[in-house]
Design a protein around this motif. Structure first.
Motif, PDB file in Angstrom:
ATOM      1  N   LYS A 261      12.815  -4.882  -5.994  1.00 28.94           N
ATOM      2  CA  LYS A 261      11.601  -5.217  -5.240  1.00 28.94           C
ATOM      3  C   LYS A 261      11.751  -6.536  -4.488  1.00 28.94           C
ATOM      4  N   ASN A 262      12.884  -6.675  -3.819  1.00 34.16           N
ATOM      5  CA  ASN A 262      13.114  -7.858  -2.991  1.00 34.16           C
ATOM      6  C   ASN A 262      13.708  -7.407  -1.673  1.00 34.16           C
ATOM      7  N   VAL A 263      13.051  -7.746  -0.572  1.00 38.81           N
ATOM      8  CA  VAL A 263      13.452  -7.255   0.743  1.00 38.81           C
ATOM      9  C   VAL A 263      14.814  -7.803   1.159  1.00 38.81           C
ATOM     10  N   VAL A 264      15.027  -9.097   1.007  1.00 37.46           N
ATOM     11  CA  VAL A 264      16.286  -9.698   1.445  1.00 37.46           C
ATOM     12  C   VAL A 264      17.463  -9.122   0.671  1.00 37.46           C
ATOM     13  N   ARG A 265      17.315  -9.002  -0.629  1.00 37.13           N
ATOM     14  CA  ARG A 265      18.402  -8.468  -1.443  1.00 37.13           C
ATOM     15  C   ARG A 265      18.774  -7.058  -0.979  1.00 37.13           C
ATOM     16  N   MET A 266      17.766  -6.222  -0.696  1.00 42.73           N
ATOM     17  CA  MET A 266      18.044  -4.860  -0.276  1.00 42.73           C
ATOM     18  C   MET A 266      18.645  -4.819   1.126  1.00 42.73           C
ATOM     19  N   VAL A 267      18.119  -5.660   2.040  1.00 41.22           N
ATOM     20  CA  VAL A 267      18.606  -5.661   3.425  1.00 41.22           C
ATOM     21  C   VAL A 267      20.081  -6.035   3.490  1.00 41.22           C
ATOM     22  N   PHE A 268      20.510  -6.979   2.655  1.00 42.13           N
ATOM     23  CA  PHE A 268      21.890  -7.446   2.726  1.00 42.13           C
ATOM     24  C   PHE A 268      22.839  -6.683   1.799  1.00 42.13           C
ATOM     25  N   LEU A 269      22.310  -5.942   0.842  1.00 39.55           N
ATOM     26  CA  LEU A 269      23.188  -5.280  -0.117  1.00 39.55           C
ATOM     27  C   LEU A 269      23.170  -3.758  -0.028  1.00 39.55           C
ATOM     28  N   ALA A 270      22.128  -3.175   0.575  1.00 38.64           N
ATOM     29  CA  ALA A 270      22.046  -1.709   0.651  1.00 38.64           C
ATOM     30  C   ALA A 270      23.024  -1.175   1.684  1.00 38.64           C
TER      31      ALA A 270
ATOM     32  N   ASN B 260       0.833  -1.194   0.000  1.00 44.42           N
ATOM     33  CA  ASN B 260       0.000   0.000   0.000  1.00 44.42           C
ATOM     34  C   ASN B 260       0.875   1.254   0.000  1.00 44.42           C
ATOM     35  N   ALA B 261       0.235   2.418  -0.041  1.00 39.81           N
ATOM     36  CA  ALA B 261       0.972   3.677  -0.161  1.00 39.81           C
ATOM     37  C   ALA B 261       1.832   3.954   1.065  1.00 39.81           C
ATOM     38  N   ALA B 262       1.343   3.590   2.237  1.00 43.36           N
ATOM     39  CA  ALA B 262       2.098   3.846   3.456  1.00 43.36           C
ATOM     40  C   ALA B 262       3.396   3.033   3.473  1.00 43.36           C
ATOM     41  N   TYR B 263       3.350   1.802   2.964  1.00 45.30           N
ATOM     42  CA  TYR B 263       4.559   0.982   2.921  1.00 45.30           C
ATOM     43  C   TYR B 263       5.584   1.585   1.956  1.00 45.30           C
ATOM     44  N   ALA B 264       5.116   2.070   0.808  1.00 44.74           N
ATOM     45  CA  ALA B 264       6.019   2.703  -0.153  1.00 44.74           C
ATOM     46  C   ALA B 264       6.647   3.955   0.442  1.00 44.74           C
ATOM     47  N   ALA B 265       5.887   4.676   1.277  1.00 44.13           N
ATOM     48  CA  ALA B 265       6.415   5.883   1.910  1.00 44.13           C
ATOM     49  C   ALA B 265       7.474   5.540   2.950  1.00 44.13           C
ATOM     50  N   LEU B 266       7.246   4.498   3.721  1.00 44.34           N
ATOM     51  CA  LEU B 266       8.168   4.127   4.790  1.00 44.34           C
ATOM     52  C   LEU B 266       9.386   3.376   4.270  1.00 44.34           C
ATOM     53  N   CYS B 267       9.195   2.474   3.318  1.00 40.64           N
ATOM     54  CA  CYS B 267      10.286   1.615   2.821  1.00 40.64           C
ATOM     55  C   CYS B 267      10.412   1.733   1.302  1.00 40.64           C
ATOM     56  N   PRO B 268      10.773   2.909   0.787  1.00 44.73           N
ATOM     57  CA  PRO B 268      10.802   3.077  -0.674  1.00 44.73           C
ATOM     58  C   PRO B 268      11.801   2.171  -1.381  1.00 44.73           C
ATOM     59  N   LEU B 269      12.900   1.808  -0.706  1.00 38.81           N
ATOM     60  CA  LEU B 269      13.885   0.956  -1.374  1.00 38.81           C
ATOM     61  C   LEU B 269      13.379  -0.462  -1.580  1.00 38.81           C
ATOM     62  N   PHE B 270      12.383  -0.857  -0.790  1.00 37.48           N
ATOM     63  CA  PHE B 270      11.813  -2.193  -0.967  1.00 37.48           C
ATOM     64  C   PHE B 270      10.821  -2.245  -2.131  1.00 37.48           C
TER      65      PHE B 270
ATOM     66  N   ASN C 113      19.810   1.809   4.658  1.00 40.45           N
ATOM     67  CA  ASN C 113      19.204   0.479   4.691  1.00 40.45           C
ATOM     68  C   ASN C 113      17.960   0.518   5.574  1.00 40.45           C
ATOM     69  N   PRO C 114      16.784   0.116   5.053  1.00 39.30           N
ATOM     70  CA  PRO C 114      15.572   0.156   5.874  1.00 39.30           C
ATOM     71  C   PRO C 114      15.656  -0.686   7.139  1.00 39.30           C
ATOM     72  N   TYR C 115      16.517  -1.731   7.152  1.00 37.39           N
ATOM     73  CA  TYR C 115      16.698  -2.568   8.338  1.00 37.39           C
ATOM     74  C   TYR C 115      18.145  -2.407   8.829  1.00 37.39           C
ATOM     75  N   PRO C 116      18.455  -1.325   9.534  1.00 37.42           N
ATOM     76  CA  PRO C 116      19.835  -1.117   9.983  1.00 37.42           C
ATOM     77  C   PRO C 116      20.209  -2.084  11.095  1.00 37.42           C
ATOM     78  N   GLY C 117      21.466  -2.548  11.076  1.00 42.60           N
ATOM     79  CA  GLY C 117      21.941  -3.413  12.147  1.00 42.60           C
ATOM     80  C   GLY C 117      21.064  -4.623  12.356  1.00 42.60           C
ATOM     81  N   ASP C 118      20.711  -4.906  13.592  1.00 39.69           N
ATOM     82  CA  ASP C 118      19.786  -5.961  13.985  1.00 39.69           C
ATOM     83  C   ASP C 118      20.145  -7.300  13.341  1.00 39.69           C
ATOM     84  N   MET C 119      21.255  -7.874  13.781  1.00 39.22           N
ATOM     85  CA  MET C 119      21.713  -9.147  13.240  1.00 39.22           C
ATOM     86  C   MET C 119      20.715 -10.274  13.518  1.00 39.22           C
TER      87      MET C 119
END
Length: 293
Positions: A149-158, A134-144, A163-169
């Motif tokens: 358009k893949n969350v894992v790829r962005m989390v590990f490569l951005a 939805n629009a709110a998700y695009a606003a909060l996590c535009p890189l996803f 990075n929308p998911y900083p740190g947090d191993m």
């Protein structure tokens, strides 16, 4: 049990073959057809398999079928996702490839996502592909929601700065664990193999976590979402399975405190162009040569 499954397989293939007219697959109708649907030899020809082999399969004989052959038969018989999974089970194939997330999303699912707004919500595949949002998700996590358009790829490569998911191993390890469990159901799917190999080659952290062989399932928990406009936003992640699309699941993000609500409302109130400009400026300064769509 195996004999019963083979009998069910024979009946299933016959019923699927009978419902497809030759004209639907570009074959001449002719005047000498005594039964509706395609002939066995026509299915074999269209699927690129031997007539004798397909006949044995449809007779319920105890023969082995590869993923590639079953995929070809599925396409020939125009099977949908549920029918395809059923075919794999009846053929004693233990790894059932998930349907690829490139088809249209049912209208009712997009309606649900839109009505969850202003809570960010996303529909993900088992491989963390963003299928819909939805629009709110695009606003909060535009890189996803852009580029791959893949969350894992962005989390590990951005880069960490945006990075929308900083740190947090721990959270990243759980994502890899969920992927490991889903991968076990798709061992013979080349798209899955290419995806895992690509990530392992590009991210030493992913490769190290993948080598642990841990498995996990999505679960609700607190999560920090980084957005360069508002800074870090504390969210509670709620994950819901979605049986109507094999392997897919919903993820809904709820601010965990009033500060989070304030930051989310600020983002949602901005126009897409107002949100886009800070990201473009950041990439131009911190990551020149890297573009975002």
């Amino acid at each position: 049990m195996r004999k019963t499954r083979r009998e069910e397989l024979a009946a299933f293939l016959k019923s699927r073959r009978a419902r497809i007219g030759p004209e639907e697959v570009g074959l001449p109708v002719g005047t000498r057809r005594r039964t509706p649907g395609l002939r066995r030899e026509e299915v074999a020809q269209l699927a690129g398999v031997g007539v004798t082999w397909y006949t044995w399969l449809e007779q319920g004989r105890d023969i082995n079928a590869s993923v590639q052959v079953l995929d070809a038969i599925s396409r020939t018989l125009c099977l949908d996702g549920a029918e395809r999974a059923h075919l794999y089970r009846l053929a004693d194939v233990q790894t059932i490839p998930s349907p690829h997330a490139d088809g249209p999303v049912p209208d009712e699912l997009q309606v649900i996502l839109d009505h969850v707004d202003p809570l960010p919500a996303v529909l993900l595949s088992a491989r963390y592909d963003v299928i819909a949002h939805n629009a709110a998700y695009a606003a909060l996590c535009p890189l996803f929601t852009t580029n791959s358009k893949n969350v894992v790829r962005m989390v590990f490569l951005a880069p960490e700065c945006c990075n929308p998911y900083p740190g947090d191993m721990e959270h990243k390890a759980r994502m890899v664990g969920f992927l490991r469990g889903a991968y076990a159901k798709n061992l013979q799917d080349p798209l899955w193999t290419e995806f895992i190999d690509e990530l392992a080659a590009a991210s030493p952290l992913f490769a190290e976590m993948w080598a642990r062989n841990d498995v996990a399932v999505p679960r609700g928990r607190s999560k920090v979402i980084r957005n360069i406009i508002t800074g870090d936003v504390d969210m509670v992640v709620t994950s819901l399975s979605l049986p109507t699309i094999a392997g897919a699941w919903l993820q809904i993000l709820t601010p965990s405190d009033e500060a989070g609500w304030t930051r989310l409302r600020t983002l949602v109130a901005m126009t897409p162009e107002e949100r886009r400009q800070p990201w473009l400026a950041h990439f131009a300064q911190a990551h020149p040569g890297v573009s975002i769509s």
